[in-house]
Scaffold this motif. Structure first.
Motif, PDB file in Angstrom:
ATOM      1  N   MET A   1       5.923 -30.615   6.007  1.00 42.84           N
ATOM      2  CA  MET A   1       5.647 -30.838   4.598  1.00 42.84           C
ATOM      3  C   MET A   1       4.997 -32.186   4.313  1.00 42.84           C
ATOM      4  O   MET A   1       4.068 -32.296   3.517  1.00 42.84           O
ATOM      5  CB  MET A   1       6.939 -30.687   3.803  1.00 42.84           C
ATOM      6  N   LEU A   2       5.474 -33.255   4.952  1.00 46.76           N
ATOM      7  CA  LEU A   2       4.961 -34.582   4.648  1.00 46.76           C
ATOM      8  C   LEU A   2       3.555 -34.792   5.202  1.00 46.76           C
ATOM      9  O   LEU A   2       2.762 -35.533   4.622  1.00 46.76           O
ATOM     10  CB  LEU A   2       5.921 -35.653   5.179  1.00 46.76           C
TER      11      LEU A   2
ATOM     12  N   THR B   1      11.060 -43.072  -1.127  1.00 45.04           N
ATOM     13  CA  THR B   1      11.322 -44.182  -0.210  1.00 45.04           C
ATOM     14  C   THR B   1      11.506 -43.655   1.217  1.00 45.04           C
ATOM     15  O   THR B   1      11.787 -42.463   1.418  1.00 45.04           O
ATOM     16  CB  THR B   1      12.594 -44.929  -0.619  1.00 45.04           C
ATOM     17  N   PRO B   2      11.376 -44.543   2.222  1.00 41.91           N
ATOM     18  CA  PRO B   2      11.589 -44.100   3.611  1.00 41.91           C
ATOM     19  C   PRO B   2      12.957 -43.462   3.827  1.00 41.91           C
ATOM     20  O   PRO B   2      13.089 -42.537   4.637  1.00 41.91           O
ATOM     21  CB  PRO B   2      11.447 -45.403   4.409  1.00 41.91           C
ATOM     22  N   GLU B   3      13.968 -43.934   3.103  1.00 43.03           N
ATOM     23  CA  GLU B   3      15.314 -43.381   3.275  1.00 43.03           C
ATOM     24  C   GLU B   3      15.360 -41.913   2.871  1.00 43.03           C
ATOM     25  O   GLU B   3      15.960 -41.086   3.562  1.00 43.03           O
ATOM     26  CB  GLU B   3      16.327 -44.181   2.435  1.00 43.03           C
ATOM     27  N   VAL B   4      14.720 -41.587   1.758  1.00 45.88           N
ATOM     28  CA  VAL B   4      14.701 -40.198   1.292  1.00 45.88           C
ATOM     29  C   VAL B   4      13.859 -39.342   2.231  1.00 45.88           C
ATOM     30  O   VAL B   4      14.260 -38.242   2.630  1.00 45.88           O
ATOM     31  CB  VAL B   4      14.152 -40.113  -0.152  1.00 45.88           C
TER      32      VAL B   4
ATOM     33  N   ALA C   1      15.682 -38.759   5.560  1.00 42.32           N
ATOM     34  CA  ALA C   1      16.794 -37.817   5.406  1.00 42.32           C
ATOM     35  C   ALA C   1      16.263 -36.391   5.275  1.00 42.32           C
ATOM     36  O   ALA C   1      16.844 -35.442   5.813  1.00 42.32           O
ATOM     37  CB  ALA C   1      17.641 -38.181   4.192  1.00 42.32           C
ATOM     38  N   PHE C   2      15.143 -36.252   4.579  1.00 40.12           N
ATOM     39  CA  PHE C   2      14.545 -34.923   4.425  1.00 40.12           C
ATOM     40  C   PHE C   2      14.026 -34.391   5.762  1.00 40.12           C
ATOM     41  O   PHE C   2      14.308 -33.257   6.148  1.00 40.12           O
ATOM     42  CB  PHE C   2      13.411 -34.974   3.402  1.00 40.12           C
ATOM     43  N   VAL C   3      13.259 -35.225   6.480  1.00 41.28           N
ATOM     44  CA  VAL C   3      12.693 -34.806   7.767  1.00 41.28           C
ATOM     45  C   VAL C   3      13.791 -34.483   8.771  1.00 41.28           C
ATOM     46  O   VAL C   3      13.676 -33.552   9.570  1.00 41.28           O
ATOM     47  CB  VAL C   3      11.761 -35.909   8.328  1.00 41.28           C
TER      48      VAL C   3
ATOM     49  N   GLU D   1      18.710 -33.645   6.588  1.00 38.37           N
ATOM     50  CA  GLU D   1      19.918 -34.101   5.914  1.00 38.37           C
ATOM     51  C   GLU D   1      19.859 -33.891   4.407  1.00 38.37           C
ATOM     52  O   GLU D   1      20.881 -33.947   3.724  1.00 38.37           O
ATOM     53  CB  GLU D   1      20.141 -35.583   6.219  1.00 38.37           C
ATOM     54  N   LEU D   2      18.652 -33.668   3.886  1.00 42.13           N
ATOM     55  CA  LEU D   2      18.469 -33.371   2.465  1.00 42.13           C
ATOM     56  C   LEU D   2      17.548 -32.167   2.330  1.00 42.13           C
ATOM     57  O   LEU D   2      16.498 -32.111   2.983  1.00 42.13           O
ATOM     58  CB  LEU D   2      17.816 -34.557   1.740  1.00 42.13           C
ATOM     59  N   PRO D   3      17.889 -31.204   1.489  1.00 41.53           N
ATOM     60  CA  PRO D   3      16.963 -30.101   1.227  1.00 41.53           C
ATOM     61  C   PRO D   3      15.827 -30.579   0.340  1.00 41.53           C
ATOM     62  O   PRO D   3      15.914 -31.651  -0.287  1.00 41.53           O
ATOM     63  CB  PRO D   3      17.838 -29.072   0.497  1.00 41.53           C
ATOM     64  N   ALA D   4      14.751 -29.813   0.265  1.00 36.75           N
ATOM     65  CA  ALA D   4      13.571 -30.232  -0.487  1.00 36.75           C
ATOM     66  C   ALA D   4      13.893 -30.512  -1.950  1.00 36.75           C
ATOM     67  O   ALA D   4      13.425 -31.500  -2.529  1.00 36.75           O
ATOM     68  CB  ALA D   4      12.480 -29.166  -0.379  1.00 36.75           C
TER      69      ALA D   4
END
Length: 305
Positions: free
Chosen positions: A130-131, A172-175, A178-180, A183-186
């Motif tokens: 995605m990124l 931010t890099p943290e978000v 975590a997404f990659v 750890e976090l859904p889209a």
């Protein structure tokens, strides 16, 4: 002389070239319009073995460019086939067997059309994450004046989905990390991207501490992120405005440098140039000095990466 019946059926003809894969150029410069991160990926072993046995069955697509005073064939689509063919030839040469050539079709196009064609062809073969899609889409819009609708068409997604990609890529890099990492859904990442950078970092840390983020532990993460965004007063997501391309901004700068107005209007003229030079990546010193003259200062948000 007999006529080939298949040629009679064809509505047109496209010349097919044949290349030593070592003579084909795969772009590695990130600033080049044909750059693709996947050029650095590992060689597909199954493809190498298939080429050793059968040759390159499907033609690649290339265009000609001048590099170091010479015309070269630059790969538009088919990087993995070229890389696999190079590896196959190394192994065939070691065995004393005939080497494989790469069939190729030439496409004549400008940078704008070529980057769209490359993205579209590659996306139909193997999706980027995605990124990477977001990074490519932003470049297409900012440097080559693609609209959101045309970018979405090239990637084979809806405009709404493309906007989600862009929102997460701007977090931010943290978000993003975590997404990659899964750890976090889209949906949660999009909600957190609405927050100020410091609030994003705090929210990710809190969600991990409370078990709302983490691999296989993000049930309810989107709801938690939405509640955090609401509590922080995050603005609703707006439709992305179409940005001007670098070429458009540079053309305006060149025009202003050439067309100097009368003395009365020169202060406004220089003010516009200072802002444009900053937009184009110039140092903030000029702009800071300009703002100080108006008893203002460059806001922190304008200096955040």
């Amino acid at each position: 002389m007999s006529v080939d019946p298949i040629r009679a059926l064809s509505e047109g003809r496209s010349d097919l070239f044949s290349f030593d894969p070592e003579k084909l150029v795969i772009i590695e410069d990130p600033k080049h319009p044909l750059y693709d991160e996947r050029a650095f990926g590992p060689v597909d072993e199954a493809l190498v073995l298939n080429i050793m046995a059968n040759g390159v069955l499907q033609p690649i697509i290339f265009r000609t460019e001048e590099m170091n005073g010479k015309n070269v064939a630059v790969v538009i689509a088919g990087r993995q086939r070229v890389k696999a063919a190079r590896e196959a030839n190394k192994r065939l040469a070691a065995k004393g067997e005939p080497l494989r050539m790469v069939p190729a079709v030439r496409r004549k196009s400008n940078d704008h059309d070529t980057i769209g064609f490359m993205v579209s062809e590659n996306e139909l073969r193997k999706n980027d994450d995605m990124l990477i899609k977001a990074s490519k889409a932003r470049r297409m819009m900012e440097e080559y004046s693609y609209s959101e609708e045309k970018c979405a068409l090239m990637f084979g997604v809806s405009v709404a989905t493309l906007r989600r990609y862009m929102a997460i890529d701007e977090a931010t890099p943290e978000v993003r990390s975590a997404f990659v990492a899964g750890e976090l859904p889209a949906g949660a990442a999009v909600e957190l991207a609405k927050l100020q950078p410091a609030d994003q970092r705090e929210a990710v840390a809190n969600m991990k501490a409370n078990g709302k983020a983490g691999k296989k532990k993000h049930q309810g993460a989107e709801k938690a992120a939405r509640e955090t965004a609401k509590a922080k007063g995050a603005p609703p997501v707006k439709e992305r405005e179409h940005l001007r391309s670098i070429k458009q901004v540079r053309a305006l700068v060149d025009y202003l440098n050439e067309e100097v107005p009368c003395a009365r209007d020169r202060p406004q003229h220089e003010t516009v140039l200072v802002v444009l030079r900053w937009v184009m990546g110039g140092g903030p010193e000029e702009l800071t000095g300009l703002l100080e003259g108006m008893q203002m200062e460059l806001p922190k948000g304008a200096t955040d990466k």
